[in-house]
Write an enzyme that holds these catalytic residues in place. Structure first.
Site, PDB file in Angstrom:
ATOM      1  N   ASP A 257      31.903  37.499  19.500  1.00 26.28           N
ATOM      2  CA  ASP A 257      30.855  37.340  18.742  1.00 26.28           C
ATOM      3  C   ASP A 257      30.671  36.953  17.426  1.00 26.28           C
ATOM      4  OD1 ASP A 257      28.199  37.999  17.633  1.00 26.28           O
ATOM      5  OD2 ASP A 257      28.873  39.774  17.628  1.00 26.28           O
ATOM      6  N   HIS A 258      30.619  35.668  17.250  1.00 30.56           N
ATOM      7  CA  HIS A 258      30.656  35.290  15.752  1.00 30.56           C
ATOM      8  C   HIS A 258      32.380  34.386  16.211  1.00 30.56           C
ATOM      9  CE1 HIS A 258      27.167  35.693  14.280  1.00 30.56           C
ATOM     10  NE2 HIS A 258      26.688  37.379  14.706  1.00 30.56           N
TER      11      HIS A 258
ATOM     12  N   THR B  51      24.792  47.461  14.257  1.00 31.74           N
ATOM     13  CA  THR B  51      24.167  48.511  12.838  1.00 31.74           C
ATOM     14  C   THR B  51      23.855  49.677  13.634  1.00 31.74           C
ATOM     15  OG1 THR B  51      24.297  46.802  11.201  1.00 31.74           O
ATOM     16  CG2 THR B  51      23.689  49.263  10.558  1.00 31.74           C
TER      17      THR B  51
ATOM     18  N   SER C 163      19.485  45.667  15.159  1.00 35.55           N
ATOM     19  CA  SER C 163      19.324  46.386  14.393  1.00 35.55           C
ATOM     20  C   SER C 163      18.007  46.635  13.904  1.00 35.55           C
ATOM     21  CB  SER C 163      20.837  46.827  13.835  1.00 35.55           C
ATOM     22  OG  SER C 163      21.312  47.288  14.501  1.00 35.55           O
TER      23      SER C 163
ATOM     24  N   ASN D 292      21.586  41.315  20.686  1.00 36.98           N
ATOM     25  CA  ASN D 292      22.763  41.670  19.404  1.00 36.98           C
ATOM     26  C   ASN D 292      22.367  43.170  19.104  1.00 36.98           C
ATOM     27  OD1 ASN D 292      24.531  39.629  20.782  1.00 36.98           O
ATOM     28  ND2 ASN D 292      25.271  38.767  19.032  1.00 36.98           N
TER      29      ASN D 292
ATOM     30  N   HIS E 258      20.388  38.125  17.720  1.00 35.54           N
ATOM     31  CA  HIS E 258      21.222  38.517  16.573  1.00 35.54           C
ATOM     32  C   HIS E 258      20.251  39.466  15.732  1.00 35.54           C
ATOM     33  CE1 HIS E 258      25.454  36.592  17.788  1.00 35.54           C
ATOM     34  NE2 HIS E 258      24.610  35.832  18.211  1.00 35.54           N
ATOM     35  N   GLY E 259      20.855  40.225  15.142  1.00 38.46           N
ATOM     36  CA  GLY E 259      20.205  41.812  14.003  1.00 38.46           C
ATOM     37  C   GLY E 259      19.279  42.431  14.990  1.00 38.46           C
TER      38      GLY E 259
ATOM     39  N   HIS F 254      20.928  41.011  10.376  1.00 35.63           N
ATOM     40  CA  HIS F 254      22.349  41.315  10.873  1.00 35.63           C
ATOM     41  C   HIS F 254      22.402  42.540   9.851  1.00 35.63           C
ATOM     42  CE1 HIS F 254      23.883  37.258  12.353  1.00 35.63           C
ATOM     43  NE2 HIS F 254      24.415  38.655  13.521  1.00 35.63           N
ATOM     44  N   GLY F 255      22.766  43.717   9.999  1.00 40.50           N
ATOM     45  CA  GLY F 255      22.265  45.185   9.083  1.00 40.50           C
ATOM     46  C   GLY F 255      20.953  45.655   8.978  1.00 40.50           C
TER      47      GLY F 255
HETATM   48  P1  13P Z   1      22.772  44.058  13.783  1.00 41.03           P
HETATM   49  O1  13P Z   1      24.562  44.319  12.797  1.00 41.03           O
HETATM   50  O2  13P Z   1      21.260  44.117  13.552  1.00 41.03           O
HETATM   51  O3  13P Z   1      22.180  45.255  15.125  1.00 41.03           O
HETATM   52  O4  13P Z   1      23.255  42.744  14.218  1.00 41.03           O
HETATM   53  C1  13P Z   1      24.227  43.167  15.481  1.00 41.03           C
HETATM   54  C2  13P Z   1      24.833  41.347  15.515  1.00 41.03           C
HETATM   55  O5  13P Z   1      23.695  40.561  15.337  1.00 41.03           O
HETATM   56  C3  13P Z   1      26.067  40.858  16.105  1.00 41.03           C
HETATM   57  O6  13P Z   1      26.285  39.528  16.494  1.00 41.03           O
END
Ligand code: 13P
Length: 278
Positions: free
Chosen positions: A82-83, A232, A210, A229, A207-208, A177-178
């Site tokens: 990832d990334h 968090t 959470s 994805n 992504h992101g 993210h986060g």
């Molecule tokens: P979150 O931490 O917001 O779930 O994002 C995860 C993510 O996109 C990892 O690439």
């Protein structure tokens, strides 16, 4: 069963569901995530971000343990970087045995992003590995220096997939993210999603995940996102379960972390309406 995501995403795209991209940060979380997928008999994208590599886990550890548990599972499991921040990291991951890599050059210009992605795609495809790229930019609430999200447009998604040849595309439609500031559920641009979906055949990923709202994510899965994805929330859930368990010894603590993380992943499997794939 260790696989790359090509066939999984085709099925997810056709049947309108998403597969979780569950981030691991150490060898235990690999076992927890694969164990959950195995228990539910559902496919899994098992992923580690380059920024999490270090003392807790190296690329070599990730391959050693990730491939072992993926190969032993009776469900399809993708081992994904990832990334990935550079061509070199992607090449190392491919050489070591990852089945999928993300090259994230989304902070660079369109031309630079497309050029480095194309280079990774050529190397990856020669080794049977698939490539995720990102256009637009999903901001990170962990890092105050990160600039705002840049929403992806249909035109640039189309031009980018054509120029880079990537196998899946991360798009920016409102998530970050986060943890969201003030825990507010973000507004997702379903209009952008539908325009991008109509413009490109390439599987789309988000992504992101959470804190982005179950209804939002379910709708994303139904309307064209193949992978979401989640990082968090898995670890917040593990910590909440550990705090609640008031574990007095190491094994009790470990079991609480495992239960918290697994319950959270199960929740997201149900939100994404992930289906079984033989
Ligand atoms: P979150 O931490 O917001 O779930 O994002 C995860 C993510 O996109 C990892 O690439």
């Amino acid at each position: 069963m260790l696989v790359n995501s090509r066939e999984l995403f085709k099925i997810a795209q056709r049947e309108h569901f998403a597969i979780p991209g569950a981030n691991f940060v150490d060898m235990e979380s690999i076992k927890f995530h694969v164990g959950t997928a195995q228990e539910l008999q559902l496919p899994l994208i098992l992923e580690v971000a380059e920024s999490h590599l270090g003392d807790n886990i190296s690329l070599e550890d990730a391959v050693l343990v990730g491939r072992k548990y993926a190969e032993e599972a009776s469900v399809p499991v993708v081992l994904h970087l990832d990334h990935g921040e550079s061509f070199e990291t992607c090449r190392r991951a491919i050489d070591l045995g990852f089945t999928s890599v993300m090259i994230d050059a989304s902070q660079k210009s369109f031309e630079e992003n497309a050029a480095v992605t194309k280079r990774v795609v050529e190397y990856a495809h020669a080794h049977g590995v698939v490539v995720e790229a990102e256009i637009g930019h999903v901001a990170s609430n962990f890092n105050e220096n990160d600039r705002e999200s840049l929403y992806t447009t249909a035109e640039e998604a189309k031009a980018f997939t054509e120029a880079s040849g990537c196998d899946s595309l991360a798009i920016s439609i409102g998530t970050a993210h986060g943890v969201y500031k003030a825990k507010a559920i973000p507004e997702i641009s379903f209009k952008a999603l539908s325009e991008i979906r109509a413009a490109v055949d390439t599987p789309l990923v988000l992504h992101g995940g959470s804190g982005s709202g179950d209804d939002n994510l379910r709708r994303c899965a139904r309307e064209g996102i193949c992978k979401v994805n989640v990082y968090t929330d898995l670890y917040l859930a593990a910590m909440a379960a550990a705090a609640q368990a008031k574990a007095g010894d190491y094994l009790a603590l470990r079991n609480a972390l495992k239960r918290g993380m697994s319950d959270c992943l199960k929740h997201y499997y149900s939100v994404f309406e992930t289906r079984r794939i033989k």
